[in-house]
Write a protein that holds these residues in place. Sequence first.
Motif, PDB file in Angstrom:
ATOM      1  N   MET A   1     -79.191 -58.322  -3.868  1.00 28.26           N
ATOM      2  CA  MET A   1     -78.959 -59.541  -4.647  1.00 28.26           C
ATOM      3  C   MET A   1     -80.299 -60.161  -5.006  1.00 28.26           C
ATOM      4  O   MET A   1     -81.308 -59.833  -4.391  1.00 28.26           O
ATOM      5  CB  MET A   1     -78.106 -60.540  -3.863  1.00 28.26           C
ATOM      6  N   PRO A   2     -80.342 -61.044  -6.005  1.00 28.89           N
ATOM      7  CA  PRO A   2     -81.601 -61.698  -6.345  1.00 28.89           C
ATOM      8  C   PRO A   2     -82.153 -62.430  -5.115  1.00 28.89           C
ATOM      9  O   PRO A   2     -81.393 -63.042  -4.356  1.00 28.89           O
ATOM     10  CB  PRO A   2     -81.209 -62.690  -7.445  1.00 28.89           C
ATOM     11  N   TYR A   3     -83.461 -62.350  -4.936  1.00 31.73           N
ATOM     12  CA  TYR A   3     -84.059 -62.973  -3.750  1.00 31.73           C
ATOM     13  C   TYR A   3     -85.560 -63.116  -3.940  1.00 31.73           C
ATOM     14  O   TYR A   3     -86.210 -62.198  -4.439  1.00 31.73           O
ATOM     15  CB  TYR A   3     -83.788 -62.105  -2.509  1.00 31.73           C
ATOM     16  N   ASP A   4     -86.087 -64.259  -3.539  1.00 29.30           N
ATOM     17  CA  ASP A   4     -87.529 -64.477  -3.497  1.00 29.30           C
ATOM     18  C   ASP A   4     -87.943 -64.483  -2.030  1.00 29.30           C
ATOM     19  O   ASP A   4     -87.449 -65.307  -1.245  1.00 29.30           O
ATOM     20  CB  ASP A   4     -87.899 -65.827  -4.125  1.00 29.30           C
ATOM     21  N   PHE A   5     -88.813 -63.569  -1.662  1.00 30.80           N
ATOM     22  CA  PHE A   5     -89.295 -63.511  -0.286  1.00 30.80           C
ATOM     23  C   PHE A   5     -90.174 -64.726  -0.010  1.00 30.80           C
ATOM     24  O   PHE A   5     -90.968 -65.147  -0.872  1.00 30.80           O
ATOM     25  CB  PHE A   5     -90.062 -62.203  -0.034  1.00 30.80           C
ATOM     26  N   THR A   6     -90.037 -65.297   1.194  1.00 31.35           N
ATOM     27  CA  THR A   6     -90.805 -66.483   1.555  1.00 31.35           C
ATOM     28  C   THR A   6     -92.240 -66.093   1.902  1.00 31.35           C
ATOM     29  O   THR A   6     -92.538 -64.911   2.152  1.00 31.35           O
ATOM     30  CB  THR A   6     -90.189 -67.185   2.779  1.00 31.35           C
ATOM     31  N   GLU A   7     -93.114 -67.086   1.937  1.00 28.23           N
ATOM     32  CA  GLU A   7     -94.503 -66.830   2.326  1.00 28.23           C
ATOM     33  C   GLU A   7     -94.559 -66.282   3.752  1.00 28.23           C
ATOM     34  O   GLU A   7     -95.378 -65.411   4.049  1.00 28.23           O
ATOM     35  CB  GLU A   7     -95.349 -68.097   2.187  1.00 28.23           C
ATOM     36  N   ASP A   8     -93.701 -66.792   4.651  1.00 25.35           N
ATOM     37  CA  ASP A   8     -93.661 -66.283   6.029  1.00 25.35           C
ATOM     38  C   ASP A   8     -93.240 -64.817   6.056  1.00 25.35           C
ATOM     39  O   ASP A   8     -93.797 -64.012   6.805  1.00 25.35           O
ATOM     40  CB  ASP A   8     -92.699 -67.109   6.901  1.00 25.35           C
ATOM     41  N   GLU A   9     -92.245 -64.460   5.243  1.00 20.63           N
ATOM     42  CA  GLU A   9     -91.798 -63.066   5.194  1.00 20.63           C
ATOM     43  C   GLU A   9     -92.908 -62.159   4.669  1.00 20.63           C
ATOM     44  O   GLU A   9     -93.141 -61.074   5.198  1.00 20.63           O
ATOM     45  CB  GLU A   9     -90.537 -62.932   4.331  1.00 20.63           C
ATOM     46  N   LYS A  10     -93.600 -62.617   3.626  1.00 24.70           N
ATOM     47  CA  LYS A  10     -94.707 -61.831   3.082  1.00 24.70           C
ATOM     48  C   LYS A  10     -95.794 -61.638   4.144  1.00 24.70           C
ATOM     49  O   LYS A  10     -96.317 -60.532   4.316  1.00 24.70           O
ATOM     50  CB  LYS A  10     -95.303 -62.509   1.841  1.00 24.70           C
ATOM     51  N   ARG A  11     -96.128 -62.712   4.824  1.00 25.56           N
ATOM     52  CA  ARG A  11     -97.150 -62.633   5.878  1.00 25.56           C
ATOM     53  C   ARG A  11     -96.722 -61.664   6.985  1.00 25.56           C
ATOM     54  O   ARG A  11     -97.516 -60.847   7.443  1.00 25.56           O
ATOM     55  CB  ARG A  11     -97.430 -64.029   6.436  1.00 25.56           C
ATOM     56  N   ASP A  12     -95.454 -61.739   7.387  1.00 23.98           N
ATOM     57  CA  ASP A  12     -94.952 -60.830   8.432  1.00 23.98           C
ATOM     58  C   ASP A  12     -95.011 -59.375   7.971  1.00 23.98           C
ATOM     59  O   ASP A  12     -95.398 -58.489   8.737  1.00 23.98           O
ATOM     60  CB  ASP A  12     -93.519 -61.198   8.828  1.00 23.98           C
ATOM     61  N   LEU A  13     -94.618 -59.114   6.726  1.00 28.39           N
ATOM     62  CA  LEU A  13     -94.667 -57.743   6.201  1.00 28.39           C
ATOM     63  C   LEU A  13     -96.105 -57.235   6.143  1.00 28.39           C
ATOM     64  O   LEU A  13     -96.379 -56.070   6.477  1.00 28.39           O
ATOM     65  CB  LEU A  13     -94.006 -57.670   4.829  1.00 28.39           C
ATOM     66  N   LEU A  14     -97.040 -58.086   5.746  1.00 29.86           N
ATOM     67  CA  LEU A  14     -98.451 -57.676   5.713  1.00 29.86           C
ATOM     68  C   LEU A  14     -98.974 -57.377   7.117  1.00 29.86           C
ATOM     69  O   LEU A  14     -99.729 -56.425   7.321  1.00 29.86           O
ATOM     70  CB  LEU A  14     -99.305 -58.756   5.035  1.00 29.86           C
ATOM     71  N   LYS A  15     -98.548 -58.175   8.113  1.00 31.18           N
ATOM     72  CA  LYS A  15     -98.961 -57.928   9.502  1.00 31.18           C
ATOM     73  C   LYS A  15     -98.388 -56.607  10.009  1.00 31.18           C
ATOM     74  O   LYS A  15     -99.067 -55.850  10.694  1.00 31.18           O
ATOM     75  CB  LYS A  15     -98.508 -59.078  10.410  1.00 31.18           C
ATOM     76  N   ILE A  16     -97.130 -56.338   9.681  1.00 33.31           N
ATOM     77  CA  ILE A  16     -96.520 -55.059  10.075  1.00 33.31           C
ATOM     78  C   ILE A  16     -97.284 -53.916   9.410  1.00 33.31           C
ATOM     79  O   ILE A  16     -97.609 -52.917  10.054  1.00 33.31           O
ATOM     80  CB  ILE A  16     -95.009 -55.039   9.713  1.00 33.31           C
ATOM     81  N   GLY A  17     -97.612 -54.072   8.134  1.00 31.88           N
ATOM     82  CA  GLY A  17     -98.402 -53.063   7.430  1.00 31.88           C
ATOM     83  C   GLY A  17     -99.767 -52.851   8.068  1.00 31.88           C
ATOM     84  O   GLY A  17    -100.255 -51.722   8.147  1.00 31.88           O
ATOM     85  N   GLU A  18    -100.377 -53.924   8.529  1.00 32.77           N
ATOM     86  CA  GLU A  18    -101.686 -53.814   9.191  1.00 32.77           C
ATOM     87  C   GLU A  18    -101.570 -53.004  10.486  1.00 32.77           C
ATOM     88  O   GLU A  18    -102.409 -52.138  10.760  1.00 32.77           O
ATOM     89  CB  GLU A  18    -102.235 -55.210   9.488  1.00 32.77           C
ATOM     90  N   GLU A  19    -100.527 -53.262  11.255  1.00 33.17           N
ATOM     91  CA  GLU A  19    -100.345 -52.506  12.501  1.00 33.17           C
ATOM     92  C   GLU A  19    -100.003 -51.043  12.221  1.00 33.17           C
ATOM     93  O   GLU A  19    -100.439 -50.148  12.940  1.00 33.17           O
ATOM     94  CB  GLU A  19     -99.284 -53.159  13.391  1.00 33.17           C
TER      95      GLU A  19
END
Length: 163
Positions: free
Chosen positions: A131-149
Amino acid sequence: MQATSASILSSLQNSEAPIAWQQLLTDVITAFNCSTGTIHTLDKGSQLLSLQAHKGIPPFLLPKMEAIPIGKGMAGIAAQRRAPVEMCNLQTDESGVARPAAKETRVEGSIAVPMLLDGELYGTLGIAKPMPYDFTEDEKRDLLKIGEEMSRHLRAGSVQPTP
């Protein structure tokens, strides 16, 4: 127990065990209430993003996703920009960022984030909702942290071969 972004991050940080790509992707998709996703790693020789895991992708699209050039599609643009690329509704997007075949996934709210460690690109992580959705800044930050690990594991060579 349902995976959360904090539990995924903790697991990655506290484990020397090889990453099981498919399970990790399933956990990320679950934690962010998504239905589909991909993990691509950067092949340093070819400079292509190579598909390591996928879920919810129609089989006929997989050949188009196996090797993605930097700068093409959401994953390739996230890799090129070294920043998240998202679409509230991939189905109605006319920006040209998503490849035409991406609409065949039937997802709408989608995001691709680069997997970075110390400024070096290791791949991309992409997830999407039906469904349409805008990811929050917190979600983006969490995804980037997961990507870093995930990148830390790639740098150390602690990944399982893709079946």
